[in-house]
Write a protein that holds these residues in place. Structure first.
Motif, PDB file in Angstrom:
ATOM      1  N   ILE A  51       0.745  -1.211   0.019  1.00  0.00           N
ATOM      2  CA  ILE A  51      -0.097   0.138  -0.176  1.00  0.00           C
ATOM      3  C   ILE A  51       0.751   1.214   0.021  1.00  0.00           C
ATOM      4  O   ILE A  51       0.406   2.108  -0.719  1.00  0.00           O
ATOM      5  N   ILE A  52       1.778   1.055   0.752  1.00  0.00           N
ATOM      6  CA  ILE A  52       2.694   2.376   0.920  1.00  0.00           C
ATOM      7  C   ILE A  52       3.410   2.728  -0.373  1.00  0.00           C
ATOM      8  O   ILE A  52       3.661   3.822  -0.870  1.00  0.00           O
ATOM      9  N   THR A  53       3.900   1.674  -1.057  1.00  0.00           N
ATOM     10  CA  THR A  53       4.716   1.907  -2.225  1.00  0.00           C
ATOM     11  C   THR A  53       3.845   2.559  -3.398  1.00  0.00           C
ATOM     12  O   THR A  53       4.293   2.900  -4.362  1.00  0.00           O
ATOM     13  N   ARG A  54       2.546   2.357  -3.282  1.00  0.00           N
ATOM     14  CA  ARG A  54       1.585   3.174  -4.116  1.00  0.00           C
ATOM     15  C   ARG A  54       0.988   4.582  -3.831  1.00  0.00           C
ATOM     16  O   ARG A  54       0.133   4.949  -4.673  1.00  0.00           O
ATOM     17  N   ILE A  55       1.532   4.974  -2.803  1.00  0.00           N
ATOM     18  CA  ILE A  55       1.627   6.219  -2.209  1.00  0.00           C
ATOM     19  C   ILE A  55       2.722   7.072  -2.251  1.00  0.00           C
ATOM     20  O   ILE A  55       3.438   6.779  -1.456  1.00  0.00           O
ATOM     21  N   PRO A  56       2.922   7.867  -3.458  1.00  0.00           N
ATOM     22  CA  PRO A  56       4.213   8.192  -3.693  1.00  0.00           C
ATOM     23  C   PRO A  56       4.889   9.078  -2.536  1.00  0.00           C
ATOM     24  O   PRO A  56       6.156   8.935  -1.945  1.00  0.00           O
ATOM     25  N   PHE A  57       4.098   9.952  -2.044  1.00  0.00           N
ATOM     26  CA  PHE A  57       4.468  10.624  -0.663  1.00  0.00           C
ATOM     27  C   PHE A  57       4.928   9.987   0.295  1.00  0.00           C
ATOM     28  O   PHE A  57       5.990  10.293   0.807  1.00  0.00           O
ATOM     29  N   LEU A  58       4.249   8.894   0.729  1.00  0.00           N
ATOM     30  CA  LEU A  58       4.738   7.821   1.912  1.00  0.00           C
ATOM     31  C   LEU A  58       5.903   7.055   1.523  1.00  0.00           C
ATOM     32  O   LEU A  58       6.733   7.023   2.303  1.00  0.00           O
ATOM     33  N   ALA A  59       5.944   6.834   0.205  1.00  0.00           N
ATOM     34  CA  ALA A  59       7.044   6.062  -0.126  1.00  0.00           C
ATOM     35  C   ALA A  59       8.363   6.886   0.049  1.00  0.00           C
ATOM     36  O   ALA A  59       9.625   6.345   0.454  1.00  0.00           O
ATOM     37  N   ARG A  60       8.372   8.104  -0.425  1.00  0.00           N
ATOM     38  CA  ARG A  60       9.376   9.023  -0.211  1.00  0.00           C
ATOM     39  C   ARG A  60       9.988   9.340   1.174  1.00  0.00           C
ATOM     40  O   ARG A  60      10.880   9.222   1.569  1.00  0.00           O
ATOM     41  N   ILE A  61       9.058   9.571   1.909  1.00  0.00           N
ATOM     42  CA  ILE A  61       9.288   9.871   3.543  1.00  0.00           C
ATOM     43  C   ILE A  61       9.812   8.586   4.031  1.00  0.00           C
ATOM     44  O   ILE A  61      10.892   8.805   4.958  1.00  0.00           O
ATOM     45  N   LEU A  62       9.431   7.465   3.913  1.00  0.00           N
ATOM     46  CA  LEU A  62       9.782   6.212   4.391  1.00  0.00           C
ATOM     47  C   LEU A  62      11.183   5.588   3.773  1.00  0.00           C
ATOM     48  O   LEU A  62      11.424   4.345   4.027  1.00  0.00           O
ATOM     49  N   ARG A  63      11.499   6.147   2.451  1.00  0.00           N
ATOM     50  CA  ARG A  63      12.372   5.660   1.785  1.00  0.00           C
ATOM     51  C   ARG A  63      12.140   4.158   1.482  1.00  0.00           C
ATOM     52  O   ARG A  63      12.978   3.299   1.351  1.00  0.00           O
ATOM     53  N   LYS A  64      11.060   4.021   0.833  1.00  0.00           N
ATOM     54  CA  LYS A  64      10.573   2.496   0.272  1.00  0.00           C
ATOM     55  C   LYS A  64      11.321   2.389  -1.141  1.00  0.00           C
ATOM     56  O   LYS A  64      11.591   3.486  -1.681  1.00  0.00           O
ATOM     57  N   GLY A  65      11.349   1.083  -1.292  1.00  0.00           N
ATOM     58  CA  GLY A  65      11.945   0.876  -2.664  1.00  0.00           C
ATOM     59  C   GLY A  65      13.265   0.521  -2.623  1.00  0.00           C
ATOM     60  O   GLY A  65      14.238   0.554  -1.852  1.00  0.00           O
ATOM     61  N   VAL A  66      13.770   0.305  -3.885  1.00  0.00           N
ATOM     62  CA  VAL A  66      15.573  -0.373  -4.219  1.00  0.00           C
ATOM     63  C   VAL A  66      16.182   1.231  -3.877  1.00  0.00           C
ATOM     64  O   VAL A  66      15.900   2.058  -4.613  1.00  0.00           O
ATOM     65  N   ARG A  67      17.304   1.010  -3.209  1.00  0.00           N
ATOM     66  CA  ARG A  67      18.098   2.094  -3.291  1.00  0.00           C
ATOM     67  C   ARG A  67      19.283   2.007  -4.314  1.00  0.00           C
ATOM     68  O   ARG A  67      19.545   3.169  -4.920  1.00  0.00           O
ATOM     69  N   CYS A  68      19.839   1.035  -4.766  1.00  0.00           N
ATOM     70  CA  CYS A  68      20.910   0.849  -5.421  1.00  0.00           C
ATOM     71  C   CYS A  68      21.065  -0.733  -5.867  1.00  0.00           C
ATOM     72  O   CYS A  68      20.594  -1.685  -5.304  1.00  0.00           O
ATOM     73  N   GLY A  69      21.705  -1.055  -7.011  1.00  0.00           N
ATOM     74  CA  GLY A  69      21.887  -2.453  -7.400  1.00  0.00           C
ATOM     75  C   GLY A  69      22.917  -2.571  -8.506  1.00  0.00           C
ATOM     76  O   GLY A  69      23.557  -1.628  -8.843  1.00  0.00           O
ATOM     77  N   ILE A  70      23.320  -3.867  -8.669  1.00  0.00           N
ATOM     78  CA  ILE A  70      24.362  -4.075  -9.842  1.00  0.00           C
ATOM     79  C   ILE A  70      24.063  -5.518 -10.340  1.00  0.00           C
ATOM     80  O   ILE A  70      23.510  -6.346  -9.593  1.00  0.00           O
ATOM     81  N   LYS A  71      24.513  -5.690 -11.630  1.00  0.00           N
ATOM     82  CA  LYS A  71      24.886  -6.963 -12.068  1.00  0.00           C
ATOM     83  C   LYS A  71      25.974  -7.896 -11.728  1.00  0.00           C
ATOM     84  O   LYS A  71      26.856  -7.244 -11.865  1.00  0.00           O
ATOM     85  N   VAL A  72      25.891  -8.942 -11.293  1.00  0.00           N
ATOM     86  CA  VAL A  72      26.820  -9.946 -10.851  1.00  0.00           C
ATOM     87  C   VAL A  72      27.005 -10.896 -12.295  1.00  0.00           C
ATOM     88  O   VAL A  72      28.213 -10.993 -12.610  1.00  0.00           O
ATOM     89  N   SER A  73      25.929 -11.327 -12.818  1.00  0.00           N
ATOM     90  CA  SER A  73      25.987 -12.284 -13.703  1.00  0.00           C
ATOM     91  C   SER A  73      24.576 -12.156 -14.823  1.00  0.00           C
ATOM     92  O   SER A  73      23.876 -11.237 -14.274  1.00  0.00           O
ATOM     93  N   ASP A  74      24.650 -12.846 -15.815  1.00  0.00           N
ATOM     94  CA  ASP A  74      23.462 -12.470 -16.718  1.00  0.00           C
ATOM     95  C   ASP A  74      22.207 -12.707 -15.869  1.00  0.00           C
ATOM     96  O   ASP A  74      21.069 -12.429 -16.520  1.00  0.00           O
ATOM     97  N   ASN A  75      22.233 -13.735 -14.910  1.00  0.00           N
ATOM     98  CA  ASN A  75      20.730 -13.937 -14.193  1.00  0.00           C
ATOM     99  C   ASN A  75      20.945 -13.637 -12.722  1.00  0.00           C
ATOM    100  O   ASN A  75      19.981 -13.894 -11.938  1.00  0.00           O
ATOM    101  N   LEU A  76      22.075 -12.928 -12.339  1.00  0.00           N
ATOM    102  CA  LEU A  76      22.123 -12.519 -10.841  1.00  0.00           C
ATOM    103  C   LEU A  76      22.382 -11.299 -10.682  1.00  0.00           C
ATOM    104  O   LEU A  76      23.270 -10.632 -11.143  1.00  0.00           O
TER     105      LEU A  76
END
Length: 362
Positions: A51-76
Motif C-alpha cells: 500500500i505504501i509503495t503505491r502512495i508516492p509521498f509516503l514512499a518518499r518519506i519512508l525511503r521505500k523501494g530499491v536504493r541501488c543495485g548491480i549486475k553480478v552475472s546474466d541472471n544474478l
C-alpha cells in the motif's frame, strides 16, 4: 525524451538494450528499445508495504523501494532495500534472505573490481550511514549468496562513511571516496588488496566526491558539497604529488553519475546545508545549501576531449529536503551502451519518482 515509466526505478543494465527495474514491489526486465517486458518477479512483502509503495509521498518519506543495485552475472543481481542487501536470481525467480552489516551501514553504490593486481575480482561496497562520531567503517567483498567478508576497516576518528570504491585499470590501483566533513572528505589510494591504504588528498570539500571515472589522463570526478562551490575536476599524479584541477563549475553537489558510450555524466542535487542536524530543519527545512546556485537538479555530460556542458535540468519541488528526500537524478548502474539514457527523478517538479528515457543527441 522518449518514454516515461511511472513509479519505476532503474536498477542496472542487463544488456545493451535491457534494464532491470523495480516498480511497486515488482522486478521487471524491460527492453528500452521497444518497451517489451520479459520478466516479472514479485518481492515477497507485507500488504502494508504494498500500500505504501503505491502512495508516492509516503514512499518518499519512508525511503521505500530499491536504493541501488548491480549486475553480478546474466541472471544474478544485487539490490538494497533499507539497510539490507538481497540477491535476485532471475533464472528461478528467487530472492535471497538478505545480508546486513553489524553497524547497519549500507552501500551508497556497489562497485566491481576486475583485473587490478593484488585485488580479488568481485563485487565490493563501502559502509554508508550517518556517523558523526566517526566510528569505524568498513569495506566488504561478496563471497557468495548473502555472504560478505570485511576486507578493510577505517579506524575510529578517520572518516564518517564511504561514498564509492573505484577501480583504475590505467594505474592498477583502487580509489576510495570518503566523506563528509573536514579531514573525512578525501580520495584515498588502496593497493595490495586493501592492505595498503593512504590518503591522496583530503581535508577540503574539493576532495569530497561520490562518483569518479578513471581515464588515461587522470581521475575525473565531481564534488559533493552542499555548502561549498562544486565542480567537475580531474585528479592527476604529478611526479611525487597529486593535483586536483577544475574542469567546470556545476550547480550543486553531485551524488550520482554514469558512463554513456564515450561520455561521462554527473547529476547534481538540491539539498540542505548538511551540517544542520536539528529536528525542525530535517522535518521542515526549505533553505538549500549555499553551494547550490539554483533550485534545479542538473545533468552535465561530456569528456576530456570535448569538455563538459549542461545536458538537462529540472526544478526541485516545494517539499522539504530531508523529509521528502533531496531533489536529485539517478542513473542505472553499469556502462550504458544504448541510444537512450534512463534517469530516475526524486523530488522534482516534473516526473517525480518516475524514470524518463532521454534520446542521445547528435
Amino acid at each position: 525524451m522518449k518514454t516515461e515509466y511511472k513509479q519505476t526505478f532503474p536498477i542496472c543494465f542487463v544488456s545493451k538494450t535491457s534494464l532491470l527495474m523495480f516498480k511497486k514491489e515488482m522486478f521487471i526486465t524491460c527492453n528500452i528499445d521497444n518497451g517489451e517486458i520479459t520478466d516479472q518477479i514479485e518481492l515477497n512483502t507485507t500488504i502494508l508495504n504494498k500500500i505504501i509503495t503505491r502512495i508516492p509521498f509516503l514512499a518518499r518519506i519512508l525511503r521505500k523501494g530499491v536504493r541501488c543495485g548491480i549486475k553480478v552475472s546474466d541472471n544474478l543481481f544485487l539490490f538494497t532495500i533499507g539497510q539490507t542487501i538481497y540477491e535476485l536470481d532471475t533464472s528461478n525467480a528467487s530472492i535471497s534472505e538478505g545480508f546486513r552489516t553489524e553497524d547497519q551501514s549500507r552501500p551508497l553504490t556497489f562497485s566491481k573490481i576486475e583485473g587490478i593486481s593484488g585485488f580479488d575480482d568481485g563485487i565490493y561496497f563501502g559502509g554508508y550511514r550517518g556517523n558523526p562520531d566517526k566510528n569505524p567503517i568498513s569495506i566488504y567483498r561478496r563471497l557468495g549468496t548473502d555472504h560478505w567478508e570485511e576486507v578493510y576497516r577505517f579506524p575510529k576518528n578517520t572518516i564518517e562513511h564511504i561514498h564509492n570504491i573505484v577501480a583504475d585499470p590505467f594505474k592498477n590501483v583502487v580509489y576510495i571516496l570518503t566523506g563528509d566533513f573536514e579531514a573525512s572528505a578525501g580520495i584515498w589510494k588502496a593497493e595490495n588488496g586493501f592492505k595498503t591504504i593512504k590518503p591522496i588528498l583530503n581535508g577540503a570539500q574539493t576532495y569530497r566526491a561520490c562518483v569518479a571515472f578513471p581515464t588515461p589522463d587522470g581521475l575525473v570526478y565531481a564534488t559533493d558539497s552542499p555548502f561549498s562551490n562544486n565542480s567537475i575536476r580531474i585528479l592527476k599524479e604529478c611526479g611525487n604529488s597529486w593535483e586536483s584541477m577544475q574542469l567546470m563549475d556545476i550547480n550543486g553537489p553531485s551524488i550520482y553519475g554514469c558512463q554513456w558510450g564515450g561520455d561521462f555524466l554527473f547529476s547534481t542535487s538540491v539539498e540542505g546545508d548538511g551540517r544542520n542536524q536539528s529536528i525542525w530543519y530535517k522535518l521542515f527545512g526549505h533553505q538549500r545549501g549555499s553551494g547550490i546556485k539554483e533550485n534545479y537538479s542538473f545533468i552535465y555530460k561530456g569528456n576530456l576531449d570535448i569538455g563538459f556542458s549542461e545536458f538537462y535540468k529540472v526544478k526541485k519541488d516545494i517539499l522539504p529536503f530531508h523529509l521528502f528526500q533531496f531533489g536529485t537524478l539517478i542513473f542505472a548502474n553499469g556502462l550504458n551502451e544504448s541510444s537512450v539514457l534512463p534517469v530516475f527523478h526524486i523530488s522534482t517538479q516534473f516526473h517525480g519518482m518516475n524514470t524518463v528515457l532521454f534520446e542521445k543527441r547528435g
